[in-house]
Design a protein around this motif. Structure first.
Motif, PDB file in Angstrom:
ATOM      1  N   GLU A   1      12.275 -21.374 -53.666  1.00 16.94           N
ATOM      2  CA  GLU A   1      13.220 -22.128 -52.844  1.00 16.94           C
ATOM      3  C   GLU A   1      12.816 -21.958 -51.375  1.00 16.94           C
ATOM      4  OE1 GLU A   1      17.912 -22.850 -53.263  1.00 16.94           O
ATOM      5  OE2 GLU A   1      17.246 -20.777 -53.344  1.00 16.94           O
ATOM      6  N   SER A   2      12.746 -23.049 -50.651  1.00 19.32           N
ATOM      7  CA  SER A   2      12.287 -23.010 -49.262  1.00 19.32           C
ATOM      8  C   SER A   2      13.358 -22.439 -48.333  1.00 19.32           C
ATOM      9  CB  SER A   2      11.900 -24.412 -48.796  1.00 19.32           C
ATOM     10  OG  SER A   2      13.059 -25.196 -48.584  1.00 19.32           O
ATOM     11  N   ILE A   3      12.906 -22.020 -47.167  1.00 21.88           N
ATOM     12  CA  ILE A   3      13.827 -21.503 -46.148  1.00 21.88           C
ATOM     13  C   ILE A   3      14.828 -22.593 -45.771  1.00 21.88           C
ATOM     14  CG2 ILE A   3      14.017 -20.663 -43.773  1.00 21.88           C
ATOM     15  CD1 ILE A   3      11.166 -19.509 -44.159  1.00 21.88           C
ATOM     16  N   GLY A   4      14.344 -23.808 -45.619  1.00 24.16           N
ATOM     17  CA  GLY A   4      15.220 -24.917 -45.250  1.00 24.16           C
ATOM     18  C   GLY A   4      16.347 -25.129 -46.247  1.00 24.16           C
ATOM     19  N   VAL A   5      16.029 -25.087 -47.520  1.00 20.00           N
ATOM     20  CA  VAL A   5      17.039 -25.269 -48.572  1.00 20.00           C
ATOM     21  C   VAL A   5      18.046 -24.124 -48.538  1.00 20.00           C
ATOM     22  CG1 VAL A   5      17.388 -25.285 -51.080  1.00 20.00           C
ATOM     23  CG2 VAL A   5      15.560 -26.652 -50.058  1.00 20.00           C
ATOM     24  N   ARG A   6      17.557 -22.914 -48.373  1.00 16.14           N
ATOM     25  CA  ARG A   6      18.448 -21.753 -48.342  1.00 16.14           C
ATOM     26  C   ARG A   6      19.366 -21.779 -47.120  1.00 16.14           C
ATOM     27  NH1 ARG A   6      14.516 -16.982 -48.678  1.00 16.14           N
ATOM     28  NH2 ARG A   6      16.411 -15.748 -48.593  1.00 16.14           N
ATOM     29  N   ILE A   7      18.819 -22.127 -45.958  1.00 14.75           N
ATOM     30  CA  ILE A   7      19.631 -22.197 -44.739  1.00 14.75           C
ATOM     31  C   ILE A   7      20.645 -23.331 -44.846  1.00 14.75           C
ATOM     32  CG2 ILE A   7      19.541 -22.792 -42.272  1.00 14.75           C
ATOM     33  CD1 ILE A   7      18.845 -19.873 -42.917  1.00 14.75           C
ATOM     34  N   GLU A   8      20.229 -24.453 -45.408  1.00 14.92           N
ATOM     35  CA  GLU A   8      21.169 -25.565 -45.556  1.00 14.92           C
ATOM     36  C   GLU A   8      22.352 -25.161 -46.443  1.00 14.92           C
ATOM     37  OE1 GLU A   8      21.342 -30.328 -46.089  1.00 14.92           O
ATOM     38  OE2 GLU A   8      19.435 -29.319 -46.382  1.00 14.92           O
ATOM     39  N   GLY A  11      24.595 -22.766 -44.383  1.00 14.68           N
ATOM     40  CA  GLY A  11      25.340 -23.474 -43.355  1.00 14.68           C
ATOM     41  C   GLY A  11      26.437 -24.358 -43.923  1.00 14.68           C
ATOM     42  N   ARG A  12      26.164 -24.996 -45.024  1.00 15.76           N
ATOM     43  CA  ARG A  12      27.183 -25.850 -45.650  1.00 15.76           C
ATOM     44  C   ARG A  12      28.382 -25.018 -46.115  1.00 15.76           C
ATOM     45  NH1 ARG A  12      25.793 -30.590 -44.595  1.00 15.76           N
ATOM     46  NH2 ARG A  12      23.713 -31.370 -44.930  1.00 15.76           N
ATOM     47  N   ARG A  13      28.114 -23.808 -46.612  1.00 11.63           N
ATOM     48  CA  ARG A  13      29.225 -22.922 -46.997  1.00 11.63           C
ATOM     49  C   ARG A  13      30.064 -22.567 -45.774  1.00 11.63           C
ATOM     50  NH1 ARG A  13      25.264 -20.548 -50.238  1.00 11.63           N
ATOM     51  NH2 ARG A  13      25.006 -18.823 -48.791  1.00 11.63           N
ATOM     52  N   PHE A  22      26.942 -29.785 -40.099  1.00 12.96           N
ATOM     53  CA  PHE A  22      25.774 -28.910 -40.163  1.00 12.96           C
ATOM     54  C   PHE A  22      24.626 -29.664 -40.793  1.00 12.96           C
ATOM     55  CE2 PHE A  22      23.024 -25.807 -42.249  1.00 12.96           C
ATOM     56  CZ  PHE A  22      22.724 -25.014 -41.166  1.00 12.96           C
ATOM     57  N   GLU A  23      23.442 -29.546 -40.182  1.00  8.98           N
ATOM     58  CA  GLU A  23      22.269 -30.218 -40.739  1.00  8.98           C
ATOM     59  C   GLU A  23      21.017 -29.389 -40.520  1.00  8.98           C
ATOM     60  OE1 GLU A  23      21.256 -33.327 -37.185  1.00  8.98           O
ATOM     61  OE2 GLU A  23      22.946 -33.837 -38.492  1.00  8.98           O
ATOM     62  N   VAL A  24      20.095 -29.567 -41.440  1.00 13.88           N
ATOM     63  CA  VAL A  24      18.787 -28.913 -41.355  1.00 13.88           C
ATOM     64  C   VAL A  24      17.728 -30.004 -41.455  1.00 13.88           C
ATOM     65  CG1 VAL A  24      17.163 -27.326 -42.470  1.00 13.88           C
ATOM     66  CG2 VAL A  24      19.592 -26.762 -42.389  1.00 13.88           C
ATOM     67  N   ALA A  57      30.927 -25.791 -31.345  1.00 14.96           N
ATOM     68  CA  ALA A  57      30.089 -26.982 -31.501  1.00 14.96           C
ATOM     69  C   ALA A  57      30.726 -27.997 -32.433  1.00 14.96           C
ATOM     70  CB  ALA A  57      28.726 -26.576 -32.058  1.00 14.96           C
ATOM     71  N   GLY A  58      30.374 -29.251 -32.225  1.00 15.27           N
ATOM     72  CA  GLY A  58      30.749 -30.304 -33.162  1.00 15.27           C
ATOM     73  C   GLY A  58      29.683 -30.468 -34.224  1.00 15.27           C
ATOM     74  N   THR A  59      28.439 -30.203 -33.835  1.00 15.29           N
ATOM     75  CA  THR A  59      27.304 -30.288 -34.748  1.00 15.29           C
ATOM     76  C   THR A  59      26.398 -29.092 -34.525  1.00 15.29           C
ATOM     77  OG1 THR A  59      27.324 -32.716 -34.697  1.00 15.29           O
ATOM     78  CG2 THR A  59      25.292 -31.660 -35.455  1.00 15.29           C
ATOM     79  N   ILE A  60      25.944 -28.516 -35.608  1.00 19.64           N
ATOM     80  CA  ILE A  60      24.924 -27.456 -35.549  1.00 19.64           C
ATOM     81  C   ILE A  60      23.724 -27.976 -36.314  1.00 19.64           C
ATOM     82  CG2 ILE A  60      24.309 -25.107 -36.230  1.00 19.64           C
ATOM     83  CD1 ILE A  60      27.330 -24.442 -35.917  1.00 19.64           C
ATOM     84  N   ARG A  61      22.590 -27.996 -35.641  1.00 18.93           N
ATOM     85  CA  ARG A  61      21.366 -28.544 -36.242  1.00 18.93           C
ATOM     86  C   ARG A  61      20.271 -27.482 -36.179  1.00 18.93           C
ATOM     87  NH1 ARG A  61      18.848 -34.219 -35.938  1.00 18.93           N
ATOM     88  NH2 ARG A  61      16.624 -33.801 -36.048  1.00 18.93           N
ATOM     89  N   VAL A  62      19.642 -27.247 -37.307  1.00 20.14           N
ATOM     90  CA  VAL A  62      18.519 -26.321 -37.383  1.00 20.14           C
ATOM     91  C   VAL A  62      17.274 -27.151 -37.668  1.00 20.14           C
ATOM     92  CG1 VAL A  62      17.490 -24.398 -38.663  1.00 20.14           C
ATOM     93  CG2 VAL A  62      19.957 -24.436 -38.248  1.00 20.14           C
ATOM     94  N   GLU A  63      16.258 -26.975 -36.853  1.00 18.89           N
ATOM     95  CA  GLU A  63      14.989 -27.663 -37.063  1.00 18.89           C
ATOM     96  C   GLU A  63      13.935 -26.638 -37.440  1.00 18.89           C
ATOM     97  OE1 GLU A  63      13.797 -30.467 -34.090  1.00 18.89           O
ATOM     98  OE2 GLU A  63      15.871 -31.035 -33.685  1.00 18.89           O
TER      99      GLU A  63
END
Length: 70
Positions: A1-8, A11-13, A22-24, A57-63
């Motif tokens: 499982e990728s870092i992106g999937v795990r962080i998403e 964050g969704r929780r 929340f978005e990745v 924040a209204g939106t948290i975005r991880v890139e």
């Protein structure tokens, strides 16, 4: 499982029941040695937790961007 999937998933929780969006976004192949991957996940998870707690924040975005440079 990728870092992106795990962080998403993490964050969704945290975003459940809040008005925070929340978005990745990830690009490149997220292949790193296990130890590096664990450390990146833990650091990113802490940053996301802090953003939810303190940023108002209204939106948290991880890139996440990965490249293979040697």
């Amino acid at each position: 499982e990728s870092i992106g999937v795990r962080i998403e998933a993490f964050g969704r929780r945290l975003a459940e029941g809040t008005p925070i969006r929340f978005e990745v976004v990830s690009s490149g192949e997220e292949k790193a040695p296990d130890q590096v991957s664990r450390e990146l996940y833990m650091v990113t998870r802490e940053a996301v937790s802090n953003a939810f707690r303190h940023a108002q924040a209204g939106t948290i975005r991880v890139e996440i961007s990965a490249s293979n440079t040697t």
